[in-house]
Design an enzyme around this catalytic site. Structure first.
Site, PDB file in Angstrom:
ATOM      1  N   ASN A 188     -11.027  -2.281  -5.161  1.00  0.00           N
ATOM      2  CA  ASN A 188     -10.330  -1.273  -5.972  1.00  0.00           C
ATOM      3  C   ASN A 188     -11.015  -1.030  -7.315  1.00  0.00           C
ATOM      4  O   ASN A 188     -10.676  -0.073  -8.022  1.00  0.00           O
ATOM      5  CB  ASN A 188      -8.862  -1.663  -6.208  1.00  0.00           C
ATOM      6  CG  ASN A 188      -8.049  -1.670  -4.934  1.00  0.00           C
ATOM      7  OD1 ASN A 188      -7.296  -2.602  -4.657  1.00  0.00           O
ATOM      8  ND2 ASN A 188      -8.186  -0.624  -4.125  1.00  0.00           N
ATOM      9  N   ASP A 243       0.828  -1.217   0.000  1.00  0.00           N
ATOM     10  CA  ASP A 243       0.000   0.000   0.000  1.00  0.00           C
ATOM     11  C   ASP A 243       0.861   1.266   0.000  1.00  0.00           C
ATOM     12  O   ASP A 243       1.975   1.277   0.539  1.00  0.00           O
ATOM     13  CB  ASP A 243      -0.910  -0.019   1.244  1.00  0.00           C
ATOM     14  CG  ASP A 243      -2.027   1.003   1.147  1.00  0.00           C
ATOM     15  OD1 ASP A 243      -2.330   1.469   0.025  1.00  0.00           O
ATOM     16  OD2 ASP A 243      -2.598   1.350   2.216  1.00  0.00           O
TER      17      ASP A 243
HETATM   18  C1  IPE Z   1      -5.629  -2.547  -0.263  1.00  0.00           C
HETATM   19  O1  IPE Z   1      -5.206  -1.247  -0.383  1.00  0.00           O
HETATM   20  C2  IPE Z   1      -5.531  -3.289  -1.557  1.00  0.00           C
HETATM   21  C3  IPE Z   1      -4.217  -3.410  -2.182  1.00  0.00           C
HETATM   22  C4  IPE Z   1      -3.082  -2.987  -1.732  1.00  0.00           C
HETATM   23  C5  IPE Z   1      -4.201  -4.088  -3.450  1.00  0.00           C
HETATM   24  P1  IPE Z   1      -6.186   0.009  -0.453  1.00  0.00           P
HETATM   25  O2  IPE Z   1      -5.303   1.181  -0.474  1.00  0.00           O
HETATM   26  O3  IPE Z   1      -7.138  -0.126  -1.583  1.00  0.00           O
HETATM   27  O4  IPE Z   1      -7.005  -0.104   0.914  1.00  0.00           O
HETATM   28  P2  IPE Z   1      -7.839   0.997   1.704  1.00  0.00           P
HETATM   29  O5  IPE Z   1      -8.928   1.453   0.785  1.00  0.00           O
HETATM   30  O6  IPE Z   1      -6.920   2.122   2.050  1.00  0.00           O
HETATM   31  O7  IPE Z   1      -8.343   0.288   2.924  1.00  0.00           O
HETATM   32  C1  IPE Z   2      -1.488   0.314  -3.415  1.00  0.00           C
HETATM   33  O1  IPE Z   2      -1.265   1.674  -3.406  1.00  0.00           O
HETATM   34  C2  IPE Z   2      -1.755  -0.222  -4.799  1.00  0.00           C
HETATM   35  C3  IPE Z   2      -3.134  -0.660  -5.033  1.00  0.00           C
HETATM   36  C4  IPE Z   2      -4.117  -0.594  -4.218  1.00  0.00           C
HETATM   37  C5  IPE Z   2      -3.398  -1.244  -6.316  1.00  0.00           C
HETATM   38  P1  IPE Z   2      -2.459   2.714  -3.407  1.00  0.00           P
HETATM   39  O2  IPE Z   2      -2.853   2.982  -4.828  1.00  0.00           O
HETATM   40  O3  IPE Z   2      -3.555   2.257  -2.537  1.00  0.00           O
HETATM   41  O4  IPE Z   2      -1.763   4.002  -2.802  1.00  0.00           O
HETATM   42  P2  IPE Z   2      -2.379   5.027  -1.773  1.00  0.00           P
HETATM   43  O5  IPE Z   2      -2.902   4.238  -0.619  1.00  0.00           O
HETATM   44  O6  IPE Z   2      -3.470   5.748  -2.499  1.00  0.00           O
HETATM   45  O7  IPE Z   2      -1.254   5.894  -1.392  1.00  0.00           O
HETATM   46 MG    MG Z   3      -3.979   2.534  -0.590  1.00  0.00          MG
END
Ligand code: IPE
Ligand code: IPE
Ligand code: MG
Length: 255
Positions: free
Chosen positions: A64, A16
């Site tokens: 997502n 993340d």
């Molecule tokens: C969880 O991350 C899913 C992945 C890393 C693929 P998110 O960034 O989508 O989760 P939330 O929404 O902050 O809980």
């Molecule tokens: C994790 O990074 C990747 C996926 C969820 C695919 P994020 O895209 O959630 O990055 P932040 O949380 O917005 O910084």
């Molecule tokens: Mg994220």
């Protein structure tokens, strides 16, 4: 990390913070996702070198899908091109690849690529690399429930005979041990619908770096933390200590 102490057999990671990593650098979110691929490469290499048996990476959550269409499209394309570039190398390194989640949703092109990678690496004996794509823990439990319900409807199973084992065997990664260690980067302290059933007794570690900055040092920190934990699975600390010393003396006798 202490080389003589036990390592986790299975590590599960929520990668993340790609978006925030990019934002901090005044870059578009996709630049963060692209940088995240480098961190995947580093982590897979380091885990394989350490002899970790299984590594599960959360690449794309079912939730997502709610992101802007362009970002979802970019992530699917990035997965496809990364696979084009990396699968043969992973195969050369004896890594077995597996994909979990409703990835079929993203169409035949990706699905075919996934099946090719799984087939190519199926007989490898090194680390198992599991990539979760359009996965969610609730989706997993739901699809397991559907399969069990079908067995009941077909008369092959009594409802009263359904137990934890019947559910476990229909979940993704049924053949792998449950994760021993869970790592989430970016400082968020939640599971976000990842492996809900399988994480029941997993040790949790939260790293205060965005995923593109995750490297060998952070992995070492997570492993050191893991090795300092006492895993009790409901028993008392005393019971665990006694069992451990019994096992130790049995091992010494064998040696
Ligand atoms: C969880 O991350 C899913 C992945 C890393 C693929 P998110 O960034 O989508 O989760 P939330 O929404 O902050 O809980
Ligand atoms: C994790 O990074 C990747 C996926 C969820 C695919 P994020 O895209 O959630 O990055 P932040 O949380 O917005 O910084
Ligand atoms: Mg994220």
């Amino acid at each position: 990390m202490d080389e003589s102490q036990q390592l986790p057999q299975h590590i599960a990671v929520i990668m993340d913070g790609n978006g925030r990593w990019a934002k901090k650098r005044f870059l578009p979110r996709f630049a963060g996702h692209r940088a995240g691929v480098e961190a995947v490469r580093r982590t897979v290499t380091a885990c394989a070198e350490k002899g970790i048996q299984a590594l599960t990476l959360f690449a794309f959550g079912n939730d997502n899908l709610q992101r802007p269409r362009e970002e979802v499209g970019y992530l699917v394309e990035l997965l496809f091109t990364s696979m084009q570039r990396e699968v043969a190398k992973l195969h050369d390194n004896n890594i077995r690849m597996r994909f979990i989640g409703n990835y079929a949703y993203f169409g035949d092109k990706l699905t075919q690529k996934i099946h090719e990678a799984e087939a190519m690496t199926a007989n490898n004996t090194g680390m198992t690399l599991v990539i979760a794509v359009n996965y969610s823990g609730r989706w997993d439990i739901t699809q397991a429930t559907q399969k069990i319900a079908q067995q009941v409807a077909d008369g092959h199973l009594q409802a009263a005979a359904i137990d934890e084992q019947s559910i476990s065997t229909h979940l993704s990664c049924a053949d792998l041990p449950d994760p021993d260690l869970f790592i989430r980067t970016s400082g968020e302290l939640r599971i976000s619908n990842f492996l809900l059933w399988q994480l029941s007794y997993t040790e949790l570690f939260f790293a205060d770096v965005y995923w593109p900055d995750f490297g060998v040092d952070e992995l070492e920190q997570a492993l050191t933390s893991f090795q300092s934990r006492q895993r009790r699975f409901g028993r008392t600390g005393e019971q665990v200590r006694v069992r451990q010393s019994q096992r130790q003396s049995e091992q010494n006798e064998i040696a």
